[in-house]
Enzyme design. Sequence first.
Site, PDB file in Angstrom:
ATOM      1  CD1 TRP A  67     -32.852  25.817  27.109  1.00 54.68           C
ATOM      2  CD2 TRP A  67     -32.274  26.061  29.248  1.00 54.68           C
ATOM      3  NE1 TRP A  67     -32.570  24.563  27.606  1.00 54.68           N
ATOM      4  CE2 TRP A  67     -32.214  24.681  28.921  1.00 54.68           C
ATOM      5  CE3 TRP A  67     -31.958  26.449  30.546  1.00 54.68           C
ATOM      6  CZ2 TRP A  67     -31.829  23.696  29.847  1.00 54.68           C
ATOM      7  CZ3 TRP A  67     -31.579  25.473  31.463  1.00 54.68           C
ATOM      8  CH2 TRP A  67     -31.521  24.113  31.110  1.00 54.68           C
ATOM      9  CG  ASP A  68     -30.097  25.316  23.853  1.00 55.59           C
ATOM     10  OD1 ASP A  68     -31.208  25.403  24.397  1.00 55.59           O
ATOM     11  OD2 ASP A  68     -29.732  24.308  23.225  1.00 55.59           O
TER      12      ASP A  68
ATOM     13  CD  GLU B 121     -37.092  19.952  26.698  1.00 55.64           C
ATOM     14  OE1 GLU B 121     -36.905  19.137  25.793  1.00 55.64           O
ATOM     15  OE2 GLU B 121     -36.993  21.190  26.554  1.00 55.64           O
TER      16      GLU B 121
ATOM     17  CE  LYS C 165     -34.307  15.797  25.923  1.00 59.66           C
ATOM     18  NZ  LYS C 165     -35.183  16.728  25.207  1.00 59.66           N
ATOM     19  CD  GLN C 166     -32.141  18.905  29.252  1.00 59.22           C
ATOM     20  OE1 GLN C 166     -32.940  18.440  28.461  1.00 59.22           O
ATOM     21  NE2 GLN C 166     -31.553  20.059  29.052  1.00 59.22           N
TER      22      GLN C 166
HETATM   23  C1  BGC Z   1     -33.279  19.985  25.342  1.00 56.57           C
HETATM   24  C2  BGC Z   1     -33.523  21.440  25.663  1.00 56.57           C
HETATM   25  C3  BGC Z   1     -32.814  22.292  24.625  1.00 56.57           C
HETATM   26  C4  BGC Z   1     -33.225  21.901  23.226  1.00 56.57           C
HETATM   27  C5  BGC Z   1     -32.435  22.650  22.163  1.00 56.57           C
HETATM   28  C6  BGC Z   1     -33.741  19.701  23.929  1.00 56.57           C
HETATM   29  O1  BGC Z   1     -33.489  18.380  23.608  1.00 56.57           O
HETATM   30  O2  BGC Z   1     -33.967  19.170  26.245  1.00 56.57           O
HETATM   31  O3  BGC Z   1     -33.028  21.741  26.946  1.00 56.57           O
HETATM   32  O4  BGC Z   1     -33.106  23.628  24.848  1.00 56.57           O
HETATM   33  O5  BGC Z   1     -33.004  20.527  23.032  1.00 56.57           O
HETATM   34  O6  BGC Z   1     -31.087  22.339  22.258  1.00 56.57           O
END
Ligand code: BGC
Length: 729
Positions: free
Chosen positions: A340-341, A479, A591-592
């Site tokens: 999704w980035d 996540e 996490k984010q």
């Molecule tokens: C993040 C995801 C991201 C992926 C690739 C993961 O660590 O939690 O949101 O899509 O890294 O960058």
Amino acid sequence: MSNKRLWQISESPFQPERLRHFETLFAIGNGYLSARGAFEEAYPGETPATLVHGIFNRAAGKPVPELVNVPNWLPIRISIDGTPFSMQAKARDSLKPEGGALLGHGRTLDLGSATLRRQALFRAESGSIVRICFKRFASLANVHLLAQRVTIEAVEGAPHISIRAALHADARNHDACHLGSKLAFADGDVAAVTATTSQSGYAIALASRLFSPSKVQAANCDEMAALSSEFQLESGGSASFDKLTAIYSSRDLAEPLDAAKRMVGGASAGAYEAHRQAHADCWRDTWSKCDVAIEGDDRAQLAIRFAIYHLLIAAPRQDDDVSIGAKTLSGLGYKGHVFWDTELFVLPLMTLTQPSIARNLLTYRHRRLSGARRKAREFGYAGALFPWESTDTGLETTPKWTDPDADGARIRIWTGETEQHINSDIAYAVLQYWRWTGDDAFMRDKGAEIVLDTAVFWGERAERKRGRYEISRQIGPDEYHENIDNSVFTNRLVQWHLSQAIALIGWLREKAPDVAQRLSAALDLSPSRLAAWRDIIENMHIPFDDEKQIHVQFDGFFDLEYIPVSKYQPRIGGIWGLLGHERILQSQVIKQADVVMLMALLGDEAGSAEVMRNNFNTYYQRTDHGSSLSPAIHAWVAARLGLADIAYEMFERAAAIDLEDNQGNVADGIHAASCGGLWQAIVFGFCGLHIGQGGPAVDPKLPKHWRRVSFSVTYRGKAHHFDVVNPAV
Ligand code: BGC
């Protein structure tokens, strides 16, 4: 370009302990391929890699496909009076060096012209001193062309120089070997290599030609094709030689080797300079559309240009069948997979400054709808569910397990099954593209099908329970919490997605009735399905705490253990590594950006000003920023909320992710999402760019020491330039 310093990233002196970090930073590329900044003469511990968009392969014994490291085109060996040039030369006595002595070294990536330069001062055993200057670029004007120029100056003595320029057919991704049927051959002044990927069957061919001041000889050994030449420098004199390399694959045309040989074979001695000029012109034009100029903060200025550069060198300009992976093309991390980035972090820069690139990236998804339909069917639903990690096939390519640790323990990865918000993220990007560009043709022919078929999946996936709609077993952007029920990010975005889908059907019926009819039949957009969507929109469960007036990240989130994240400072890695998977699963550590990400995407539509502030204050304290996707989004949202100090702190943190390697993993590649997030933090966050009544408009909340931010965007085919001035400075 004014003030060169603000366009250049440098390394001086040579820092062997940061070899792989600089390899990533110094990647060059042109949207067809990128090459990491490994050295011409090769050192232990390097990860030289050239990655070409779309060339994926699944190596024997590996669970998932990955982007293939193609044959290495960089090698150039130089000897001065018989002493091989090497930066490992560690002479105790630099006046009488055994094996030579490196007297000085520096590298500079010029972001404006996308050229990597390197200078070394070297003393040979004979006592001769030379200055060697290397330049390289991946042409933006002709994406199949890679150019190297080396200039050697006799600073002391009149040395004899011998050079050997090679192509290596053997390249690996760490321990994985993707290339089979390797051939290497040289003839006259042209060397060539070919290889075919072992499982996917892509043929790759490279041909190099050496332009030297004296005769060139060909040599072959095993999997290497080499060209050599020798010449004498006069005292105080200098000479240059050029290596031009062409690269093609069977994705481009049927006979890649013929095409590569033809390109270098047809070049003349002055070709390097002509290619350099054309390349520089293309970059000048590109920067005129994309640059963000910041006055009053040089570090921020360099960081945003660096971020934009890295996204631009990965942006496919001529190919709508590939997309940008989480690590761009600058490293082997995440195996080149697309997340999704791309849609939510990288795409906005493209949509607003170079919409044709955004269209290519969205078309990549459209071309993979059949894979998404297959995934939805496998889960027992109609419609389309895009893979969490995507490659060339469009099928789910998320590994199911992490690699085993030292004790052989592995952790189950659930994202490929339950991180389903990717569907609405892609729909969001399509709608954002449409809103900014007004590209009705794209919407009619491709975008609508993406938005509607992903909506069909959600319509079936939402579960009617307790008189409302719920979505169970999900992973939201955070996540650290797996397979939770009712992620507020997901549920709210699905609600938004379905209402956009209904509005889109209305638009299609009015503007393109034939398409409306076709899609209605193909995707079964029956009146009863649309009625179900309306019911879901009306009755979707959006976890909310009425008393505290905040969104609840997911059902039961606040029942988990509260761990104040700030207690564990200072630390380099995420808190996950400190406290362990099991404990984090049961805690409120995030996490984010998750709820905060929702606020960034939906703005005022996410809730009242009071709720937004409560949300931010609550979740900010609990966020670990264990993902590089997090700080820039926090900067953006904090800026909009008027939390100036937090906004700037988060911005600085995002800016340092690649340049200073503050997460410790830049060796694996650039963090594409963070780069795109940085641009959004400035443009949407600090400058407050939005579409107002009369088109694009700003609502600035600049950091207090920034004097001015200037940038351009394209809205519905017309360029708009903004000069955002800080009246307080
Ligand atoms: C993040 C995801 C991201 C992926 C690739 C993961 O660590 O939690 O949101 O899509 O890294 O960058």
